[in-house]
Scaffold this motif. Structure first.
Motif, PDB file in Angstrom:
ATOM      1  N   HIS A 140       0.806  -1.359   0.199  1.00  0.00           N
ATOM      2  CA  HIS A 140      -0.083   0.251  -0.135  1.00  0.00           C
ATOM      3  C   HIS A 140       1.144   1.622   0.103  1.00  0.00           C
ATOM      4  O   HIS A 140       1.589   1.517   0.773  1.00  0.00           O
ATOM      5  CB  HIS A 140      -0.604   0.269   1.330  1.00  0.00           C
ATOM      6  N   GLY A 182      -0.172   7.666  -3.536  1.00  0.00           N
ATOM      7  CA  GLY A 182      -0.125   7.540  -4.168  1.00  0.00           C
ATOM      8  C   GLY A 182      -2.191   7.406  -5.009  1.00  0.00           C
ATOM      9  O   GLY A 182      -2.681   8.131  -3.976  1.00  0.00           O
ATOM     10  N   ALA A 183      -2.501   8.352  -5.900  1.00  0.00           N
ATOM     11  CA  ALA A 183      -3.754   8.664  -6.176  1.00  0.00           C
ATOM     12  C   ALA A 183      -4.041   9.498  -5.903  1.00  0.00           C
ATOM     13  O   ALA A 183      -5.187   9.703  -5.755  1.00  0.00           O
ATOM     14  CB  ALA A 183      -4.710   7.013  -6.802  1.00  0.00           C
ATOM     15  N   LYS A 189      -5.286   8.737  -2.207  1.00  0.00           N
ATOM     16  CA  LYS A 189      -6.311   8.044  -1.704  1.00  0.00           C
ATOM     17  C   LYS A 189      -5.916   7.315  -1.678  1.00  0.00           C
ATOM     18  O   LYS A 189      -6.316   6.221  -1.011  1.00  0.00           O
ATOM     19  CB  LYS A 189      -7.103   8.061  -3.246  1.00  0.00           C
ATOM     20  N   GLY A 190      -4.553   6.728  -2.415  1.00  0.00           N
ATOM     21  CA  GLY A 190      -3.632   5.351  -1.618  1.00  0.00           C
ATOM     22  C   GLY A 190      -3.574   4.637  -2.588  1.00  0.00           C
ATOM     23  O   GLY A 190      -4.669   5.021  -3.680  1.00  0.00           O
ATOM     24  N   THR A 191      -2.593   3.723  -2.492  1.00  0.00           N
ATOM     25  CA  THR A 191      -2.258   2.969  -4.334  1.00  0.00           C
ATOM     26  C   THR A 191      -2.371   1.421  -3.729  1.00  0.00           C
ATOM     27  O   THR A 191      -1.457   1.804  -2.755  1.00  0.00           O
ATOM     28  CB  THR A 191      -1.570   3.455  -4.638  1.00  0.00           C
ATOM     29  N   LEU A 192      -2.839   0.584  -3.738  1.00  0.00           N
ATOM     30  CA  LEU A 192      -2.755  -1.416  -3.842  1.00  0.00           C
ATOM     31  C   LEU A 192      -2.138  -1.785  -4.569  1.00  0.00           C
ATOM     32  O   LEU A 192      -2.910  -1.717  -5.579  1.00  0.00           O
ATOM     33  CB  LEU A 192      -4.295  -1.487  -3.194  1.00  0.00           C
ATOM     34  N   LEU A 193      -1.078  -2.561  -4.507  1.00  0.00           N
ATOM     35  CA  LEU A 193      -0.303  -3.430  -5.325  1.00  0.00           C
ATOM     36  C   LEU A 193      -0.614  -4.837  -5.085  1.00  0.00           C
ATOM     37  O   LEU A 193      -0.014  -5.146  -4.247  1.00  0.00           O
ATOM     38  CB  LEU A 193       1.121  -2.471  -5.120  1.00  0.00           C
TER      39      LEU A 193
END
Length: 56
Positions: free
Chosen positions: A31, A35-36, A39-43
């Motif tokens: 996480h 990112g974004a 908003k957060g980005t999930l990989l």
């Protein structure tokens, strides 16, 4: 260096690994909090592998 961990682990400021269960022990997601646009980005990948291009 390889180090075992369980649960969640912040590996860099704002980058957290989360043990997520899956097809094999050790499956995890990353996480990225910033990112974004915040908003957060999930990989969700547990590993990256190069794949040769498909013929044709």
């Amino acid at each position: 260096m390889i180090r075992e961990w369980r649960g969640t682990e912040e590996i860099l400021p704002g980058v957290t690994l989360v043990e997520a269960g899956g097809h094999f022990p050790g499956a995890a997601v990353a996480h990225i909090a910033t990112g974004a646009g915040g908003k957060g980005t999930l990989l969700p990948g547990t590993r990256s592998c190069p794949w040769p291009p498909r013929a044709g």
